[in-house]
Write a protein that holds these residues in place. Structure first.
Motif, short mmCIF file in Angstrom:
data_model
loop_
_atom_site.label_atom_id
_atom_site.label_comp_id
_atom_site.label_asym_id
_atom_site.label_seq_id
_atom_site.Cartn_x
_atom_site.Cartn_y
_atom_site.Cartn_z
N GLU A 107 47.20 37.31 49.81
CA GLU A 107 46.27 37.06 50.58
C GLU A 107 44.75 36.20 49.20
O GLU A 107 43.53 35.55 50.15
CB GLU A 107 44.67 38.05 51.14
N LYS A 108 44.54 36.24 48.55
CA LYS A 108 44.03 34.88 47.83
C LYS A 108 45.13 34.78 46.20
O LYS A 108 44.63 35.51 45.36
CB LYS A 108 42.52 36.12 47.56
N ARG A 109 45.15 33.14 46.40
CA ARG A 109 45.73 32.61 45.41
C ARG A 109 44.89 32.58 44.28
O ARG A 109 43.99 32.27 44.34
CB ARG A 109 46.97 31.50 46.27
N GLY A 110 45.87 32.78 43.28
CA GLY A 110 45.33 32.88 41.62
C GLY A 110 44.38 34.55 40.69
O GLY A 110 43.80 34.28 40.33
N ARG A 111 44.47 35.20 41.92
CA ARG A 111 44.26 36.45 41.43
C ARG A 111 45.10 36.85 39.97
O ARG A 111 46.07 36.13 39.90
CB ARG A 111 44.80 37.94 42.15
N THR A 112 44.19 37.32 39.32
CA THR A 112 44.89 37.58 37.50
C THR A 112 45.31 38.83 37.83
O THR A 112 45.04 39.82 38.76
CB THR A 112 43.96 37.11 36.99
N ARG A 113 45.74 39.27 36.51
CA ARG A 113 46.38 40.59 36.34
C ARG A 113 44.94 41.46 36.35
O ARG A 113 45.22 42.58 36.59
CB ARG A 113 46.47 40.63 34.75
N GLU A 119 53.38 32.18 37.63
CA GLU A 119 52.14 32.09 36.61
C GLU A 119 51.80 30.80 37.34
O GLU A 119 52.63 29.38 36.96
CB GLU A 119 52.16 31.93 35.52
N ASN A 120 50.23 30.12 37.09
CA ASN A 120 49.89 29.12 36.77
C ASN A 120 48.60 28.99 35.53
O ASN A 120 49.19 29.69 35.29
CB ASN A 120 48.80 28.81 38.16
N VAL A 121 48.38 27.28 35.56
CA VAL A 121 47.96 26.90 34.23
C VAL A 121 46.28 28.29 33.93
O VAL A 121 45.80 28.42 35.20
CB VAL A 121 46.99 25.37 34.48
N PRO A 122 46.33 28.81 32.74
CA PRO A 122 45.33 29.40 32.54
C PRO A 122 44.30 29.06 32.63
O PRO A 122 44.10 28.31 32.51
CB PRO A 122 45.80 30.19 31.78
N ILE A 123 43.81 30.10 32.96
CA ILE A 123 41.65 29.92 32.83
C ILE A 123 41.13 29.52 32.42
O ILE A 123 41.12 30.42 31.12
CB ILE A 123 41.15 30.86 34.13
N ARG A 124 39.98 28.26 32.33
CA ARG A 124 38.85 28.53 31.04
C ARG A 124 38.48 29.35 30.61
O ARG A 124 37.62 30.00 31.47
CB ARG A 124 38.72 27.31 30.86
N ALA A 125 38.61 30.20 29.76
CA ALA A 125 37.46 31.65 28.97
C ALA A 125 36.75 30.98 28.03
O ALA A 125 36.34 30.09 26.97
CB ALA A 125 38.71 32.07 29.25
N ALA A 126 35.21 31.97 27.96
CA ALA A 126 34.32 31.45 26.73
C ALA A 126 35.23 32.09 25.65
O ALA A 126 34.36 31.03 24.42
CB ALA A 126 33.56 31.73 26.93
N ARG A 152 41.07 35.61 25.30
CA ARG A 152 42.42 35.59 25.54
C ARG A 152 42.28 35.05 27.19
O ARG A 152 41.38 35.50 27.30
CB ARG A 152 44.31 36.60 25.54
N ARG A 153 42.74 33.65 27.35
CA ARG A 153 42.30 33.49 29.15
C ARG A 153 43.40 33.94 30.40
O ARG A 153 44.56 33.79 29.66
CB ARG A 153 43.11 31.38 29.30
N PRO A 154 43.32 34.30 30.77
CA PRO A 154 43.48 34.84 32.12
C PRO A 154 44.17 33.61 32.77
O PRO A 154 44.07 32.77 33.39
CB PRO A 154 42.54 35.01 32.78
N THR A 155 45.43 34.53 33.06
CA THR A 155 46.55 33.63 33.87
C THR A 155 46.32 34.06 35.62
O THR A 155 46.46 34.93 35.70
CB THR A 155 47.80 33.28 33.55
N PRO A 156 46.37 32.73 36.14
CA PRO A 156 46.23 33.18 38.28
C PRO A 156 47.77 33.46 37.98
O PRO A 156 48.71 32.93 37.53
CB PRO A 156 44.97 31.99 38.22
N LEU A 157 47.95 34.07 39.37
CA LEU A 157 49.36 34.32 39.59
C LEU A 157 48.79 33.53 41.54
O LEU A 157 48.41 33.68 42.28
CB LEU A 157 49.71 35.83 40.26
#
Length: 201
Positions: free
Chosen positions: A34-40, A69-76, A79-84
């Motif tokens: 339903e929402k591509r790119g959701r993280t864990r 797993e897709n490219v990790p999301i940039r975070a401030a 650990r950078r979250p990984t979208p699925l």
């Protein structure tokens, strides 16, 4: 173009992992679909389960090739979250667009990305003629891309005119002037054996 049917995941994924005993995994797959790119972290909140449980369930999905797993999301910081997302080849749907003198057929993967798109400059005398033609083209694409019955989950049809979208009936359309109250949903379901969604252009 394809509406997300509630049981499409189960229909497409005839995998021992997704039995009734693994309802949590099915729900997780639906959320990712339903929402591509959701993280864990997002999955854990949506399902109200612990980080450890999420990690274990996602590892099962990854290990069985159901998600990627897709490219990790940039975070401030941290650990950078990984979208699925679902593995693209898990299942496929087809989109049919028919206008007078022009039509198009699109094949979409599990991530709703276009695998192949073909246009035709054809005039169809009747709705049945046009849909027979498009059904034959779907069969050719399925053969070309080796899409099995298990991975073929549905068809969406887009037409101009007055439509009963709920019941899949074309009341009247400039594309098929000779036809009135034509049941596209039943016609294609009988031809292709999958759910059919009718949409107005």
């Amino acid at each position: 173009m394809m509406k997300k049917h509630a049981k499409s995941i189960e229909t497409a994924l005839k995998n021992e992992l997704l039995s009734r005993k693994n309802n949590k995994l099915v729900r997780m797959l639906r959320l990712i679909w339903e929402k591509r790119g959701r993280t864990r972290n997002e999955l854990g909140k949506a399902l109200n389960i612990s980080k450890v449980a999420v990690r274990n369930e996602v590892e099962k999905l990854l290990g069985n090739g159901l998600v990627i797993e897709n490219v990790p999301i940039r975070a401030a910081g941290g650990r950078r979250p990984t979208p699925l997302s679902l593995s693209p080849g898990l299942f496929y749907s087809f989109g049919i667009y028919i206008r007078r003198g022009w039509s198009m057929l699109s094949m979409l993967d599990a991530c709703s990305k276009t695998v192949e798109r073909i246009t035709f400059n054809e005039n169809f005398a009747t709705a049945a003629e046009g849909l027979e033609f498009m059904s034959s083209q779907i069969a050719k694409l399925r053969k070309k891309h080796a899409v099995s019955d298990e991975k073929f989950i549905g068809v969406g049809v887009s037409l101009p005119g007055i439509l009963d979208q709920k019941n899949g009936i074309v009341i009247s359309s400039p594309t098929f002037k000779k036809d009135r109250d034509f049941d596209i949903k039943s016609f294609l379901k009988n031809k292709l054996g999958v759910p059919v969604v009718l949409m107005n252009d």
